[in-house]
Design a protein around this motif. Structure first.
Motif, PDB file in Angstrom:
ATOM      1  N   VAL A  27       1.581   3.923   5.523  1.00  0.00           N
ATOM      2  CA  VAL A  27       0.199   4.361   5.392  1.00  0.00           C
ATOM      3  C   VAL A  27       0.368   5.175   4.330  1.00  0.00           C
ATOM      4  CG1 VAL A  27      -1.485   5.853   6.483  1.00  0.00           C
ATOM      5  CG2 VAL A  27      -0.628   3.998   7.776  1.00  0.00           C
ATOM      6  N   LEU A  28      -0.593   5.053   3.299  1.00  0.00           N
ATOM      7  CA  LEU A  28      -0.511   5.983   1.997  1.00  0.00           C
ATOM      8  C   LEU A  28      -1.593   7.006   2.080  1.00  0.00           C
ATOM      9  CD1 LEU A  28       0.076   2.992  -0.363  1.00  0.00           C
ATOM     10  CD2 LEU A  28       1.885   4.444   0.490  1.00  0.00           C
ATOM     11  N   GLY A  29      -1.370   8.247   2.272  1.00  0.00           N
ATOM     12  CA  GLY A  29      -2.173   9.246   2.292  1.00  0.00           C
ATOM     13  C   GLY A  29      -2.952   9.360   0.966  1.00  0.00           C
ATOM     14  N   GLU A  30      -2.603   9.102  -0.261  1.00  0.00           N
ATOM     15  CA  GLU A  30      -3.197   9.081  -1.332  1.00  0.00           C
ATOM     16  C   GLU A  30      -4.124   8.038  -1.562  1.00  0.00           C
ATOM     17  OE1 GLU A  30      -0.453   9.280  -5.217  1.00  0.00           O
ATOM     18  OE2 GLU A  30       0.949  10.164  -4.078  1.00  0.00           O
ATOM     19  N   CYS A  31      -4.251   7.221  -0.916  1.00  0.00           N
ATOM     20  CA  CYS A  31      -5.236   6.013  -0.837  1.00  0.00           C
ATOM     21  C   CYS A  31      -5.985   6.107   0.497  1.00  0.00           C
ATOM     22  CB  CYS A  31      -4.218   4.500  -0.629  1.00  0.00           C
ATOM     23  SG  CYS A  31      -3.652   4.232  -2.163  1.00  0.00           S
ATOM     24  N   GLY A  32      -6.300   7.411   0.943  1.00  0.00           N
ATOM     25  CA  GLY A  32      -7.100   7.505   2.040  1.00  0.00           C
ATOM     26  C   GLY A  32      -6.725   7.138   3.419  1.00  0.00           C
ATOM     27  N   ASP A  33      -5.415   7.398   3.438  1.00  0.00           N
ATOM     28  CA  ASP A  33      -4.752   7.147   4.831  1.00  0.00           C
ATOM     29  C   ASP A  33      -4.955   5.646   5.161  1.00  0.00           C
ATOM     30  OD1 ASP A  33      -3.557   9.456   5.037  1.00  0.00           O
ATOM     31  OD2 ASP A  33      -5.425  10.659   5.902  1.00  0.00           O
ATOM     32  N   VAL A  34      -4.575   4.739   4.559  1.00  0.00           N
ATOM     33  CA  VAL A  34      -4.706   3.596   4.763  1.00  0.00           C
ATOM     34  C   VAL A  34      -3.475   2.632   4.043  1.00  0.00           C
ATOM     35  CG1 VAL A  34      -7.156   3.161   4.818  1.00  0.00           C
ATOM     36  CG2 VAL A  34      -5.873   2.592   2.543  1.00  0.00           C
ATOM     37  N   THR A  35      -2.957   1.557   4.522  1.00  0.00           N
ATOM     38  CA  THR A  35      -1.800   1.000   4.167  1.00  0.00           C
ATOM     39  C   THR A  35      -2.186   0.417   2.708  1.00  0.00           C
ATOM     40  OG1 THR A  35      -2.345  -1.151   4.996  1.00  0.00           O
ATOM     41  CG2 THR A  35      -1.009   0.278   6.200  1.00  0.00           C
ATOM     42  N   GLY A  36      -1.180  -0.016   2.035  1.00  0.00           N
ATOM     43  CA  GLY A  36      -1.367  -0.481   0.514  1.00  0.00           C
ATOM     44  C   GLY A  36      -2.060  -1.944   0.646  1.00  0.00           C
ATOM     45  N   ARG A  37      -1.851  -2.816   1.679  1.00  0.00           N
ATOM     46  CA  ARG A  37      -2.617  -3.848   1.667  1.00  0.00           C
ATOM     47  C   ARG A  37      -4.429  -3.683   2.170  1.00  0.00           C
ATOM     48  NH1 ARG A  37      -2.794  -8.497   0.207  1.00  0.00           N
ATOM     49  NH2 ARG A  37      -0.689  -8.713   0.929  1.00  0.00           N
ATOM     50  N   VAL A  38      -4.482  -2.702   3.009  1.00  0.00           N
ATOM     51  CA  VAL A  38      -6.017  -2.249   2.965  1.00  0.00           C
ATOM     52  C   VAL A  38      -6.617  -1.987   1.642  1.00  0.00           C
ATOM     53  CG1 VAL A  38      -7.549  -0.523   3.981  1.00  0.00           C
ATOM     54  CG2 VAL A  38      -5.595  -1.830   5.516  1.00  0.00           C
ATOM     55  N   ALA A  39      -5.737  -0.840   1.065  1.00  0.00           N
ATOM     56  CA  ALA A  39      -6.208  -0.571  -0.414  1.00  0.00           C
ATOM     57  C   ALA A  39      -6.673  -1.765  -1.357  1.00  0.00           C
ATOM     58  CB  ALA A  39      -5.362   0.668  -0.928  1.00  0.00           C
TER      59      ALA A  39
END
Length: 75
Positions: A27-39
């Motif tokens: 989970v990437l906080g910088e991407c809005g607390d989603v995984t890279g896949r979701v982003a």
């Protein structure tokens, strides 16, 4: 950055299998607390996702642009 370039950077830095696990599960906080896949699936720029992954996994800045590849000329 094209998606294909993103996946090449992932494979070069983390290996194909582990890299895919990171993109799917971290989970990437910088991407809005989603995984890279979701982003990626929602249309985020692959470069933004790549850099977020680099920071989250503490990849040295010297490798954020990938490895230098030597191009061989075929004669």
């Amino acid at each position: 950055m094209r998606t294909s370039q993103f996946w090449q950077l992932i494979a070069d830095e983390f290996g194909d299998a582990y890299g895919r696990v990171l993109v799917e599960d971290l989970v990437l906080g910088e991407c809005g607390d989603v995984t890279g896949r979701v982003a990626l699936d929602r249309g985020d720029d692959p470069r933004v996702v790549w850099l977020a992954l680099c920071r989250a996994t503490e990849v040295p800045k010297s490798r954020w642009h990938g490895i230098e590849r030597k191009h061989r000329r075929r004669g």
